[in-house]
Motif scaffolding. Structure first.
Motif, short mmCIF file in Angstrom:
data_model
loop_
_atom_site.label_atom_id
_atom_site.label_comp_id
_atom_site.label_asym_id
_atom_site.label_seq_id
_atom_site.Cartn_x
_atom_site.Cartn_y
_atom_site.Cartn_z
N ALA A 103 -0.88 3.21 3.57
CA ALA A 103 -2.19 3.84 3.74
C ALA A 103 -3.04 3.13 4.78
O ALA A 103 -2.72 2.03 5.24
CB ALA A 103 -2.92 3.87 2.40
N TYR A 155 -7.20 5.31 1.18
CA TYR A 155 -5.88 5.55 0.61
C TYR A 155 -5.28 6.87 1.05
O TYR A 155 -4.54 7.51 0.31
CB TYR A 155 -5.94 5.43 -0.92
CG TYR A 155 -6.03 3.98 -1.34
CD1 TYR A 155 -4.89 3.19 -1.43
CD2 TYR A 155 -7.26 3.38 -1.58
CE1 TYR A 155 -4.95 1.85 -1.78
CE2 TYR A 155 -7.34 2.04 -1.92
CZ TYR A 155 -6.18 1.28 -2.02
OH TYR A 155 -6.26 -0.05 -2.36
N PHE A 156 -5.62 7.24 2.29
CA PHE A 156 -4.92 8.32 2.96
C PHE A 156 -3.84 7.68 3.84
O PHE A 156 -4.00 6.55 4.30
CB PHE A 156 -5.88 9.14 3.83
CG PHE A 156 -6.73 10.11 3.05
CD1 PHE A 156 -6.88 11.41 3.50
CD2 PHE A 156 -7.37 9.74 1.88
CE1 PHE A 156 -7.66 12.32 2.80
CE2 PHE A 156 -8.16 10.64 1.17
CZ PHE A 156 -8.30 11.94 1.63
N GLU A 307 -3.85 13.82 2.65
CA GLU A 307 -4.45 13.72 1.32
C GLU A 307 -4.18 12.33 0.74
O GLU A 307 -3.36 11.56 1.27
CB GLU A 307 -3.85 14.83 0.43
CG GLU A 307 -4.29 14.86 -1.03
CD GLU A 307 -5.79 15.01 -1.22
OE1 GLU A 307 -6.51 14.04 -0.89
OE2 GLU A 307 -6.23 16.07 -1.71
N TYR A 308 -4.90 12.00 -0.31
CA TYR A 308 -4.73 10.77 -1.08
C TYR A 308 -3.24 10.52 -1.34
O TYR A 308 -2.51 11.44 -1.73
CB TYR A 308 -5.48 10.94 -2.40
CG TYR A 308 -5.42 9.82 -3.39
CD1 TYR A 308 -5.71 8.51 -3.03
CD2 TYR A 308 -5.12 10.09 -4.73
CE1 TYR A 308 -5.70 7.49 -3.97
CE2 TYR A 308 -5.11 9.09 -5.68
CZ TYR A 308 -5.39 7.79 -5.30
OH TYR A 308 -5.37 6.78 -6.24
N ALA A 311 -1.86 11.70 -4.59
CA ALA A 311 -2.07 13.08 -4.99
C ALA A 311 -0.73 13.76 -5.23
O ALA A 311 0.30 13.35 -4.69
CB ALA A 311 -2.84 13.83 -3.90
N ASN A 325 2.36 15.95 3.04
CA ASN A 325 1.34 14.97 3.38
C ASN A 325 1.58 14.43 4.79
O ASN A 325 0.89 14.80 5.71
CB ASN A 325 1.26 13.85 2.35
CG ASN A 325 -0.15 13.31 2.22
OD1 ASN A 325 -1.11 14.00 2.59
ND2 ASN A 325 -0.30 12.09 1.72
#
Length: 418
Positions: A103, A155-156, A307-308, A311, A325
């Protein structure tokens, strides 16, 4: 004669010790006091040093991936007509893999220590290319400035990172984690300060205890077992195997693999068929032309861009976002016929062996293939569902970067076949 008697005495003592041992044969964590082949005593003034070892230390962020036999290759219709990943049976050894993508906060930590410990030139080389967000006919300008550094994006997944930069990160992470193990002591795998392993005091004779250098500083070495193996990019085969996660379909005691998966989850659809989340997408991808997230008030995958990293539900190995992602770099160079060239145990495509780049007309613009293009896998927020299947593969120059490619690290399962 005296020396022979001494060695004979050691052998007799060792043999007696082995014969009277009730704990079974020696193991890596319990090698015994004497050699099982010579009977000579370990850890004496003249004997071989055998460090305390309790198993591989725990690597931060890693999930254990139990290896085995599988069928790699595309599970979807080959709509691109590349035919570059035909099904074949292989065996993959057990390994470790990051549970989530690396991340932004992890890369910022890397930059912090690069600036602190390295040259300005290296620090500059480690900076991601944030201009990958810039598009001539799209207003993504805020992401150029904010995506990497704004706290909300911590935290992407990091993007704008080339294959070469990802490899440098793996090297740094290995050194930093092992430095921490050496300074704090390894509670799981190495010796403690009291036992004279990582932080042993000098003995009366002035020699450093096993696990330390002569000045009392920790000696990091493979033989001491006080370090982790190298963090690295996963091989393409490892990545694909981990994404399949067929361990979740396997019946206990049944050696046949009776179920296959198109995606890293069960079923032929990309929506959740169960529970409160029924109908929602299981990954972050592009639903169709112009549709990245669904409609306001009823967002589906809910992510216009990345996204996170935690997720969406993890697969059956506990790995997040093995589809969608961001795409992820793997170690292998790209060749269209790797599936028939590489071996069937831990297959891997490396530089300079078979299928030379001279066969590909890159200078004449008839090919993009050379020894500096690397495979990436998994699909991204910008890709349609076809690329979410673990068997699909694409490639890009190792010094290039985009807003749709990130990575995660892997590690060998040292000292075990399980």
């Amino acid at each position: 004669m005296m020396n022979f008697s001494k060695y004979l005495r050691f052998a007799v003592v060792g043999a007696c010790a082995l014969a009277s041992c009730k704990g079974g044969p020696p193991t890596a964590t319990k090698p015994g006091k004497y050699s099982s082949t010579t009977g000579l005593e370990y850890n004496t003034e003249d004997g071989m040093r055998v460090a305390d070892y309790k198993g591989i230390p725990e690597g931060p962020g890693l999930i254990f991936i139990e290896g085995g036999r599988t069928v790699l290759g595309s599970q979807e219709e080959d709509v691109t007509m590349t035919h570059d990943n035909i099904e074949r049976t292989v065996t993959i050894a057990s390994f470790y893999m990051d549970e989530a993508e690396v991340a932004n906060i992890h890369w910022l930590e890397y930059l912090h220590y690069a600036r602190k410990d390295s040259s300005e030139e290296f620090y500059q080389s480690a900076l991601p290319d944030t201009t990958v967000w810039a598009r001539e006919l799209s207003f993504n300008d805020p992401y150029v400035d904010y995506y990497l550094r704004y706290p909300g994006f911590r935290y992407f997944p990091v993007v704008g990172v080339s294959w070469l930069q990802a490899n440098d990160y793996c090297t740094w992470r290995t050194a930093k984690v092992n430095e921490r193990l050496a300074s704090e002591g390894d509670e799981d795998g190495g010796s403690t300060k009291k036992k004279g392993g990582l932080f042993g005091k000098k003995n009366k004779g002035g020699d450093a205890a096993e696990g330390t250098e002569g000045d009392g500083k920790t000696k990091i070495s493979i033989e001491n077992g006080n370090t982790l193996p190298n963090y690295r990019l996963p091989t393409e085969a490892e990545w694909e195997y981990a994404a399949q996660a067929l361990i979740g379909t396997q019946e206990p005691g049944n050696e046949n693999q009776e179920n296959k998966r198109i995606y890293p989850w069960d079923g032929r659809q990309v929506r959740n068929p169960y529970g409160k989340g029924m109908g929602t997408f299981l990954a972050n991808f592009k639903r169709g032309r112009g549709d990245y997230a669904g409609i306001a008030g009823s967002l589906n995958d809910g992510a216009m861009i990345t996204e996170y990293i935690y997720a969406y539900p993890p697969n059956d190995y506990g790995l997040y976002n093995m589809a969608g992602n961001v795409n992820e770099w793997v170690q292998d160079i790209y060749r269209p016929l790797s599936f028939e060239d590489v071996e069937d145990l831990n297959p891997f495509r490396r530089n300079g062996y078979l299928d030379p780049s001279e066969k590909y007309d890159k200078k004449g613009y008839q090919s993009l293939i050379d020894d500096h293009v690397r495979v990436y896998k998994g699909g991204s927020w910008r890709d349609v569902a076809y690329w979410l299947s673990p068997g699909t593969r694409r490639f890009m120059a190792e010094d290039s970067a985009t807003a749709a490619i990130g990575f995660r690290c892997a590690m060998i399962n040292a000292g075990s076949n399980k």
